[in-house]
Design a protein around this motif. Structure first.
Motif, PDB file in Angstrom:
ATOM      1  N   ARG A 133     -30.629   7.690  44.200  1.00  0.00           N
ATOM      2  CA  ARG A 133     -29.535   8.638  44.424  1.00  0.00           C
ATOM      3  C   ARG A 133     -28.241   7.919  44.757  1.00  0.00           C
ATOM      4  O   ARG A 133     -27.154   8.345  44.364  1.00  0.00           O
ATOM      5  N   ARG A 134     -28.362   6.815  45.488  1.00  0.00           N
ATOM      6  CA  ARG A 134     -27.161   6.052  45.829  1.00  0.00           C
ATOM      7  C   ARG A 134     -26.496   5.503  44.575  1.00  0.00           C
ATOM      8  O   ARG A 134     -25.268   5.479  44.464  1.00  0.00           O
ATOM      9  N   TRP A 136     -26.589   6.845  41.515  1.00  0.00           N
ATOM     10  CA  TRP A 136     -25.932   7.954  40.829  1.00  0.00           C
ATOM     11  C   TRP A 136     -24.673   8.399  41.571  1.00  0.00           C
ATOM     12  O   TRP A 136     -23.694   8.810  40.935  1.00  0.00           O
ATOM     13  N   THR A 137     -24.685   8.287  42.898  1.00  0.00           N
ATOM     14  CA  THR A 137     -23.471   8.596  43.653  1.00  0.00           C
ATOM     15  C   THR A 137     -22.350   7.628  43.304  1.00  0.00           C
ATOM     16  O   THR A 137     -21.195   8.028  43.099  1.00  0.00           O
ATOM     17  N   THR A 140     -20.983   8.429  39.873  1.00  0.00           N
ATOM     18  CA  THR A 140     -20.087   9.591  39.893  1.00  0.00           C
ATOM     19  C   THR A 140     -18.716   9.229  40.440  1.00  0.00           C
ATOM     20  O   THR A 140     -17.675   9.620  39.877  1.00  0.00           O
ATOM     21  N   LEU A 141     -18.689   8.475  41.529  1.00  0.00           N
ATOM     22  CA  LEU A 141     -17.408   8.068  42.111  1.00  0.00           C
ATOM     23  C   LEU A 141     -16.600   7.223  41.138  1.00  0.00           C
ATOM     24  O   LEU A 141     -15.380   7.399  41.000  1.00  0.00           O
ATOM     25  N   GLY A 291     -16.886   3.150  43.992  1.00  0.00           N
ATOM     26  CA  GLY A 291     -18.053   3.536  43.196  1.00  0.00           C
ATOM     27  C   GLY A 291     -18.827   2.349  42.668  1.00  0.00           C
ATOM     28  O   GLY A 291     -20.065   2.310  42.741  1.00  0.00           O
TER      29      GLY A 291
END
Length: 401
Positions: A133-134, A136-137, A140-141, A291
């Motif tokens: 998840r980190r 993908w975060t 996204t950023l 990001g």
């Protein structure tokens, strides 16, 4: 790997960041064709790496030339093809990135090409690697930051938008170069592989310049100074200091520090070329850096979707943390074999601590660091090379107890 951040290491880190950050400003300051600059960039890189290769890996070069490593055996054609494809991706990276520095600002070009880890993570996801998840975060950023920073260029259009797209293409090509290199350089040292890719990349760019009728000589003084700066700063000082730092600090740390290339390059372009940064693009540029930092530092959370025990190769899956370091046998043994035996990759795995993700690949503008670590899962049985001839024999010359 435990970092040793002594004053010498910190100074080498500063030299690395400043030297590599000079790539975009030096390219933008020249007046020659970007494709010609890309050719000479690789030509100079080969001229520098060649002597170092002969000095550091002379025995390996001799074995390859004599064919003792069986480079052109049937099972080696596939890695060789991937090597040529990686060199082609490297040529595309140089051509796209160096052209983008002329069409858009240095800050935008370096920030967008720094998204290479984002594209590399997406390529890994397409190959069946489950991202955390980190990760993908961070993706996204970085995407939101790139869209925000390029918003003005998108609305205005023109050459600036083309430069932004070329910078993104350069990042994608560099990610492709890294992915292809991981599949082609399993049995080749990094110095030899870097020299090989620089040679192939330079020859491909030479053909492009020849077909496009791009002059490779007759440059003015500004171009000559830029080429000299590319040789001294990113190629010699940048690569040399980077390899020195990798022996004292983790690859993850250097990957994050190299993201400082964007503000340092923007500052250099403002100081020497009078190229101002549009305040409206600053939030987007910062989001890109944040990001990419999240993506680079989240490698430890990635796991392959396919279990390793699906391949019947007789090697258990890699543990998350190896409980011990493999030790050599106490009794002296002599290995006699006509062919090189397969080594258990867990031995190399055990020599690295859990502080650093073993999947980190450190490259900058197509130049791979000599100490970059590539950990590959075991080869499926149908892809393993066959070994003909006598089997491996162990001769024990120790005294029986």
């Amino acid at each position: 790997m435990k970092s040793r951040l002594d004053p010498l290491t910190v100074a080498a880190m500063a030299v690395t960041v400043v030297s590599i950050s000079a790539t975009a400003p030096l390219t933008a300051a020249a007046t020659a064709s970007p494709l010609a600059m890309a050719f000479w960039r690789n030509c100079l890189g080969f001229a520098v790496l060649g002597p170092f290769l002969l000095l550091l890996r002379r025995r390996e070069v001799v074995r390859v030339v004599r064919g003792e490593r069986g480079v052109l055996r049937r099972e080696q054609w596939r890695p060789l093809v991937f090597g040529f494809l990686a060199a082609t991706a490297l040529a595309l990276h140089f051509a796209a990135f160096m052209t983008s520095t002329r069409l858009t600002s240095v800050a935008m070009s370096t920030a967008l090409v720094a998204t290479q880890p984002v594209w590399q993570a997406l390529i890994a996801a397409g190959q069946g690697v489950r991202a955390s998840r980190r990760t993908w975060t961070g993706l996204t950023l970085a995407v939101v930051g790139a869209a925000a920073a390029a918003g003005l260029d998108i609305r205005s259009g023109g050459t600036a938008l083309v430069g932004d797209l070329l910078a993104l293409a350069g990042a994608l090509a560099q990610a492709g170069y890294t992915a292809l290199s991981e599949r082609s350089r399993a049995d080749v040292s990094t110095p030899l592989y870097s020299t090989f890719t620089s040679l192939v990349c330079g020859l491909e760019l030479l053909l492009v310049c020849w077909f496009a009728d791009i002059s490779l000589t007759g440059f003015d003084r500004a171009t000559h100074l830029s080429l000299l700066g590319l040789l001294i700063l990113p190629q010699i000082l940048g690569l040399g200091s980077l390899n020195f730092v990798l022996g004292r600090a983790s690859a993850t740390t250097m990957s994050v520090l190299l993201l400082l290339e964007t503000p340092v390059a923007a500052l250099a372009a403002w100081w020497f070329m009078g190229q101002n940064i549009n305040p409206a693009t600053v939030p987007g540029l910062l989001l890109i850096i944040v990001g990419v930092t999240v993506v680079v530092t989240s490698g430890s959370g990635e796991h392959a979707t396919d279990p390793l025990d699906a391949y019947d190769v007789g090697i258990p899956p890699y543990p998350a943390h190896t409980p011990y370091i493999a030790q050599l046998p106490s009794v002296p043994q002599q290995v006699t074999s006509r062919h090189r035996s397969f080594r258990d990759p867990r031995v190399a795995w055990a020599s690295h601590s859990g502080d650093e993700s073993p999947t980190v690949t450190l490259t900058y503008h197509g130049a791979g660091a000599f100490d970059t670590l590539y950990m590959r899962r075991p080869t499926p049985p149908d892809e393993r090379p066959s070994i003909d001839g006598p089997t491996l024999m162990l001769t024990n010359r120790g005294r029986r107890k």
